[in-house]
Design a protein around this motif. Structure first.
Motif, short mmCIF file in Angstrom:
data_model
loop_
_atom_site.label_atom_id
_atom_site.label_comp_id
_atom_site.label_asym_id
_atom_site.label_seq_id
_atom_site.Cartn_x
_atom_site.Cartn_y
_atom_site.Cartn_z
N SER A 286 0.67 -1.11 -0.14
CA SER A 286 0.20 -0.02 -0.10
C SER A 286 0.74 1.14 0.11
CB SER A 286 -0.76 0.01 1.23
OG SER A 286 -0.28 -0.15 2.29
N SER A 287 2.20 1.25 0.19
CA SER A 287 2.92 2.46 0.41
C SER A 287 3.17 2.85 -1.06
CB SER A 287 4.26 2.40 1.09
OG SER A 287 4.80 1.07 0.30
N PHE A 288 2.88 2.14 -1.87
CA PHE A 288 3.02 2.38 -3.50
C PHE A 288 1.79 2.60 -4.02
CE2 PHE A 288 6.24 -1.09 -2.72
CZ PHE A 288 7.44 -0.37 -2.98
N ALA A 289 0.64 2.48 -3.30
CA ALA A 289 -0.58 2.72 -3.97
C ALA A 289 -1.30 3.63 -3.42
CB ALA A 289 -1.54 1.35 -3.99
N ASP A 290 -2.08 4.58 -3.87
CA ASP A 290 -2.99 5.57 -3.17
C ASP A 290 -4.39 4.91 -2.83
OD1 ASP A 290 -0.97 7.75 -2.96
OD2 ASP A 290 -1.19 7.91 -5.17
N GLU A 291 -4.79 3.90 -3.72
CA GLU A 291 -6.20 3.37 -3.94
C GLU A 291 -6.26 2.06 -4.10
OE1 GLU A 291 -8.80 7.40 -5.31
OE2 GLU A 291 -8.42 5.76 -6.54
N VAL A 292 -6.88 1.19 -3.65
CA VAL A 292 -6.95 -0.13 -3.97
C VAL A 292 -8.49 -0.42 -4.56
CG1 VAL A 292 -7.19 -2.63 -3.34
CG2 VAL A 292 -5.27 -1.08 -2.39
N HIS A 293 -8.60 -1.06 -5.68
CA HIS A 293 -10.13 -1.46 -6.26
C HIS A 293 -10.06 -2.86 -6.26
CE1 HIS A 293 -7.87 -0.78 -10.14
NE2 HIS A 293 -9.08 -1.78 -10.49
N VAL A 294 -11.47 -3.25 -6.14
CA VAL A 294 -11.89 -4.50 -6.51
C VAL A 294 -13.39 -4.61 -7.31
CG1 VAL A 294 -12.87 -6.68 -5.70
CG2 VAL A 294 -11.16 -5.50 -4.40
N ALA A 295 -13.23 -5.24 -8.42
CA ALA A 295 -14.51 -4.85 -9.27
C ALA A 295 -14.95 -6.37 -9.86
CB ALA A 295 -14.17 -4.04 -10.60
N GLY A 296 -16.32 -6.43 -10.25
CA GLY A 296 -16.83 -7.41 -10.77
C GLY A 296 -17.28 -7.04 -12.12
N ALA A 297 -17.18 -7.94 -13.09
CA ALA A 297 -17.45 -7.46 -14.57
C ALA A 297 -18.18 -8.72 -15.34
CB ALA A 297 -16.19 -7.57 -15.42
N TYR A 298 -18.98 -8.16 -16.21
CA TYR A 298 -19.91 -9.13 -17.00
C TYR A 298 -19.90 -8.69 -18.42
CZ TYR A 298 -23.90 -11.84 -18.60
OH TYR A 298 -24.47 -12.52 -19.53
N SER A 299 -19.90 -9.65 -19.41
CA SER A 299 -19.85 -9.25 -20.72
C SER A 299 -21.24 -9.92 -21.44
CB SER A 299 -18.85 -9.92 -21.32
OG SER A 299 -18.73 -9.87 -22.91
N THR A 300 -21.89 -9.35 -22.36
CA THR A 300 -22.83 -10.06 -23.03
C THR A 300 -22.69 -11.49 -23.77
OG1 THR A 300 -22.47 -8.75 -24.75
CG2 THR A 300 -24.41 -7.82 -23.09
N ASP A 301 -21.10 -11.58 -24.02
CA ASP A 301 -20.70 -12.99 -24.49
C ASP A 301 -20.66 -13.84 -23.37
OD1 ASP A 301 -20.21 -12.05 -27.30
OD2 ASP A 301 -18.50 -10.84 -26.30
N GLN A 302 -21.46 -13.85 -22.56
CA GLN A 302 -21.30 -14.71 -21.14
C GLN A 302 -20.21 -15.02 -20.66
OE1 GLN A 302 -24.44 -15.86 -20.21
NE2 GLN A 302 -25.27 -14.42 -21.84
N LEU A 303 -19.46 -13.87 -20.44
CA LEU A 303 -18.05 -13.66 -19.71
C LEU A 303 -18.28 -13.00 -18.37
CD1 LEU A 303 -15.65 -13.18 -22.35
CD2 LEU A 303 -16.20 -15.24 -21.64
N ARG A 304 -17.89 -13.56 -17.30
CA ARG A 304 -17.88 -12.74 -15.92
C ARG A 304 -16.48 -12.76 -15.47
NH1 ARG A 304 -21.09 -17.83 -13.28
NH2 ARG A 304 -19.25 -19.36 -13.21
N GLY A 305 -16.23 -12.01 -14.55
CA GLY A 305 -14.84 -12.05 -14.07
C GLY A 305 -14.58 -11.05 -12.78
N VAL A 306 -13.50 -10.82 -12.61
CA VAL A 306 -13.32 -9.93 -11.30
C VAL A 306 -11.68 -9.04 -11.72
CG1 VAL A 306 -14.06 -11.37 -9.60
CG2 VAL A 306 -11.76 -11.81 -10.17
N ARG A 307 -11.57 -8.06 -11.19
CA ARG A 307 -10.55 -7.06 -11.21
C ARG A 307 -10.10 -6.59 -9.87
NH1 ARG A 307 -8.96 -3.31 -15.60
NH2 ARG A 307 -7.98 -1.65 -14.72
N ALA A 308 -8.84 -6.60 -9.89
CA ALA A 308 -8.14 -6.07 -8.57
C ALA A 308 -7.05 -5.23 -9.03
CB ALA A 308 -7.76 -7.24 -7.75
N GLY A 309 -6.82 -4.11 -8.35
CA GLY A 309 -5.81 -3.30 -8.81
C GLY A 309 -5.55 -2.07 -7.66
N TYR A 310 -4.63 -1.25 -8.26
CA TYR A 310 -4.39 -0.16 -7.45
C TYR A 310 -4.09 0.99 -8.31
CZ TYR A 310 0.60 -1.01 -8.12
OH TYR A 310 2.08 -1.25 -8.49
N ARG A 311 -4.25 2.31 -7.92
CA ARG A 311 -4.12 3.44 -8.58
C ARG A 311 -3.21 4.31 -7.65
NH1 ARG A 311 -9.57 6.80 -10.30
NH2 ARG A 311 -9.79 4.84 -11.70
N ILE A 312 -2.34 5.08 -8.65
CA ILE A 312 -1.52 5.91 -8.02
C ILE A 312 -2.02 7.34 -8.37
CG2 ILE A 312 0.97 6.91 -8.09
CD1 ILE A 312 1.77 4.27 -8.59
N THR A 313 -2.41 7.94 -7.31
CA THR A 313 -3.15 9.29 -7.66
C THR A 313 -2.25 10.83 -7.65
OG1 THR A 313 -3.77 9.51 -5.37
CG2 THR A 313 -5.18 8.30 -6.76
#
Length: 172
Positions: free
Chosen positions: A16-43
């Motif tokens: 966390s000393s390198f990141a200013d924000e952490v995020h977690v996301a859920g995603a969906y596609s009309t092509d019947q794909l589902r997923g997750v995303r985890a990452g960080y943002r330097i602001t």
């Protein structure tokens, strides 16, 4: 899939000393794909944008994405992404609303999932979202967005991937 996302969040939060924000996301596609995303943002990037662009804040976002075919859970794909994100505050002072957009790069571990053929492991990541700070007592936000992955016809076929997603953002 959720176990992988939890592990990524745990690893990212330990840096966390390198990141200013952490995020977690859920995603969906009309092509019947589902997923997750985890990452960080330097602001806190020392970049000032011209006023004719509306003086957006500029961030750098790094994330790991994992999607699977809803019809065949053994069919999955993972991507590492890095992208500059431009953020404009469009409403509110105590609970602000932001429009965010960015174009970055992605590296995929495979070039096909379900009926989508990507041809190259490198893909551009185009994104747009609304982000809302839902509480005055916390800087945490929820965001709703759309992301498109494509190789810009570097090589065909270029089926691309499109996702709708929702994320939770936690600033440090």
């Amino acid at each position: 899939m959720w176990l992988r996302a939890s592990l990524v969040v745990l690893i990212i939060s330990s840096f966390s000393s390198f990141a200013d924000e952490v995020h977690v996301a859920g995603a969906y596609s009309t092509d019947q794909l589902r997923g997750v995303r985890a990452g960080y943002r330097i602001t806190n990037l020392p970049i000032e944008m011209p006023t004719w662009l509306g003086s957006p804040d500029v961030h750098l976002e790094v994330a790991l994405n994992h999607w699977q075919n809803s019809d065949n859970t053994a069919d999955n794909i993972t991507a590492f992404t890095i992208s500059p994100v431009f953020s404009w505050q469009i409403a509110g002072t105590q609970r602000p609303l932001y429009v965010e957009a960015g174009i970055g790069g992605s590296y995929f571990d495979k070039t096909q999932i379900a009926n989508r053929r990507l041809s190259t492991q490198f893909q551009f990541e185009d994104r747009v979202s609304l982000s809302w700070q839902y509480s005055q007592s916390s800087e945490a936000r929820v965001a709703l967005g759309y992301t498109h992955y494509s190789n810009a016809d570097i090589k065909r076929p270029n089926d691309g991937l499109d996702f709708l997603w929702m994320s939770w953002v936690l600033p440090f």
